[in-house]
Motif scaffolding. Structure first.
Motif, PDB file in Angstrom:
ATOM      1  N   PRO A   1      48.506  45.343  30.265  1.00 28.25           N
ATOM      2  CA  PRO A   1      47.637  46.631  30.624  1.00 28.25           C
ATOM      3  C   PRO A   1      48.539  47.465  31.596  1.00 28.25           C
ATOM      4  O   PRO A   1      47.589  48.526  32.204  1.00 28.25           O
ATOM      5  N   ARG A   2      49.516  47.329  32.208  1.00 28.80           N
ATOM      6  CA  ARG A   2      50.218  48.309  32.977  1.00 28.80           C
ATOM      7  C   ARG A   2      50.317  49.889  32.813  1.00 28.80           C
ATOM      8  O   ARG A   2      49.737  50.661  33.471  1.00 28.80           O
TER       9      ARG A   2
ATOM     10  N   ALA B   1      48.397  51.635  30.664  1.00 35.66           N
ATOM     11  CA  ALA B   1      47.319  52.138  30.433  1.00 35.66           C
ATOM     12  C   ALA B   1      46.386  52.234  31.771  1.00 35.66           C
ATOM     13  O   ALA B   1      45.863  53.123  32.253  1.00 35.66           O
ATOM     14  N   LEU B   2      46.417  51.198  32.660  1.00 34.27           N
ATOM     15  CA  LEU B   2      45.644  51.209  34.039  1.00 34.27           C
ATOM     16  C   LEU B   2      46.452  51.982  34.841  1.00 34.27           C
ATOM     17  O   LEU B   2      45.766  52.846  35.577  1.00 34.27           O
ATOM     18  N   THR B   3      47.713  52.201  34.877  1.00 32.21           N
ATOM     19  CA  THR B   3      48.386  53.076  35.961  1.00 32.21           C
ATOM     20  C   THR B   3      48.204  54.253  35.879  1.00 32.21           C
ATOM     21  O   THR B   3      48.078  55.515  36.527  1.00 32.21           O
ATOM     22  N   ALA B   4      48.204  54.631  34.347  1.00 29.34           N
ATOM     23  CA  ALA B   4      48.110  56.195  33.837  1.00 29.34           C
ATOM     24  C   ALA B   4      46.377  56.489  34.481  1.00 29.34           C
ATOM     25  O   ALA B   4      46.329  57.635  34.710  1.00 29.34           O
TER      26      ALA B   4
ATOM     27  N   LEU C   1      48.810  43.243  41.267  1.00 34.57           N
ATOM     28  CA  LEU C   1      48.332  42.336  40.656  1.00 34.57           C
ATOM     29  C   LEU C   1      48.701  42.336  39.290  1.00 34.57           C
ATOM     30  O   LEU C   1      48.727  41.385  38.545  1.00 34.57           O
ATOM     31  N   LEU C   2      49.451  43.282  38.763  1.00 30.94           N
ATOM     32  CA  LEU C   2      50.017  43.412  37.357  1.00 30.94           C
ATOM     33  C   LEU C   2      51.354  42.511  37.448  1.00 30.94           C
ATOM     34  O   LEU C   2      51.690  42.239  36.277  1.00 30.94           O
TER      35      LEU C   2
END
Length: 401
Positions: free
Chosen positions: A138-139, A141-144, A168-169
């Motif tokens: 999910p890195r 999508a989550l960071t964006a 956490l990632l």
């Protein structure tokens, strides 16, 4: 019977498809029974051009990674990048190597050249970042999503910092993308302490995005807000998918295919909100009936993206399936005459559009036998689904791509 069937057949073009429908749909879904055949993609391209030029359609969505599809959309709308790089980086499942997909991207870019932004046609992938043997982490999508919110809302409202997300990632995505986790839940990190915390944070970030909608629409271009919504859907969907990968119950695989199609459906509903869309994917992802398949030796049954979208859009969703006569280069020879494909194979046309409702009426109560495929990569059309389809494209012989 042959004469009755012939009267249900038409030339395959946009106007003929729309004449089968009670009204022009917001979402026209064209299914295919196998992947990787350029002849089917050429037909899709031709239909999309007609829908754009004659009917005002503005978007095509295909069964490819929704985040990678942003690379293609940037290119066709504004010329960002080069065609070669876009084909390499803008498609999942290896479909950037397809000559027909390349032709589609080239035509869309040429069509948009010199047009004002509101008149440009758009490209979208609507699948999650999921391959057959693995799921992305999910890195991205989550960071964006976090980056968009951090730039435009009060920092005190954010549920975490970018550094906390990164911690956490983990240092890399290898533990998220381990192919062994597809069949072995013990290899999945989807129910680790970090993954559980990330699910809560993704939910909080997506909720904050919704809560700040009036401000964000006023403060940023609509395109940036739309993409932030996509990042939110993708982050929460991927974390839900990884959570299901770690499931040890007998329902594990059913949950996985259901989560995937739910992600597809959410993306399609978002696309439908901005105007008429042509969608292209496997029949099983677009049909209104429950989809079925065998995976890992187990039978699976779930509601497809098309079924979910149809339930929401009603008559504004239309589904036209594709059926095939032969794929000789894959060992799929002339269909038995007592099958639906066998009856259609007797027609002289190389390809035709069938009025599904009229054909179902012509066949009466004794439907044709289901066809059995000798090749795992081709799923014959289920004649029991005929009455619930808006149309059926039949391609008699599929040449090697």
């Amino acid at each position: 019977m042959a004469a009755d069937i012939k009267h249900t057949a038409h030339a395959v073009d946009a106007s003929a498809v729309l004449r089968l429908l009670p009204s022009r749909p917001r979402m026209l879904a064209l299914g295919e029974p196998t992947h990787g055949e350029d002849a089917l993609l050429d037909l899709r391209n031709e239909l999309f051009r007609q829908l754009v030029e004659q009917e005002g359609y503005g978007t095509i969505a295909i069964e490819s990674d929704c985040l990678m599809g942003l690379v293609v959309d940037d290119y066709v709308t504004s010329g960002t990048g080069t065609l070669d790089k876009v084909m390499e980086r803008g498609f999942s499942h290896g479909w950037g190597a397809s000559a027909a997909n390349r032709a589609l991207v080239r035509w869309m870019r040429a069509h948009n050249e010199g047009r004002p932004a509101p008149e440009r046609i758009r490209f979208a992938g609507f699948d999650g970042p999921l391959e057959t043997t693995a799921a992305a982490g999910p890195r991205q999508a989550l960071t964006a999503l976090h980056g968009y919110l951090a730039a435009h809302v009060d920092p005190g409202l954010l549920p975490c910092t970018a550094d906390a997300l990164d911690r956490l990632l983990g240092p890399d995505d290898d533990r998220w993308t381990d192919p062994a986790a597809m069949m072995d839940p013990a290899r999945s990190v989807g129910r680790s302490a970090e993954a559980k915390e990330l699910r809560l944070l993704a939910d909080d970030l997506a909720a904050l995005l919704d809560q700040q909608t009036p401000h964000l629409i006023a403060a940023t271009p609509r395109e940036e807000w739309d993409r932030a919504l996509l990042y939110g859907r993708t982050a929460t969907g991927l974390l839900r998918y990884h959570h299901s990968m770690a499931d040890t119950s007998p329902a594990r695989l059913t949950r996985l295919v259901s989560v995937r199609d739910r992600m597809m459906a959410d993306n399609l509903l978002a696309l439908a909100a901005r105007g008429p869309v042509l969608v292209h994917a496997h029949n099983s992802h677009l049909q209104r009936e429950k989809s079925t398949m065998r995976m890992g030796g187990a039978p699976l049954e779930w509601w497809s993206a098309g079924a979910l979208v149809s339930a929401r859009l009603g008559e504004e969703y239309a589904f036209v399936a594709t059926a095939l006569g032969t794929i000789r280069h894959q060992g799929v020879d002339t269909p038995p005459p007592d099958t639906l494909e066998g009856l259609l194979y007797a027609l002289p046309e190389e390809r035709c559009l069938i009025d599904a409702a009229r054909l179902a009426a012509a066949l009466g109560g004794t439907g044709p036998a289901p066809r059995v495929s000798p090749w795992f990569g081709y799923a014959p059309f289920d004649p029991a689904h005929l009455a619930d389809s808006d149309g059926l494209v039949f391609v008699r012989d599929l040449p090697r791509s």
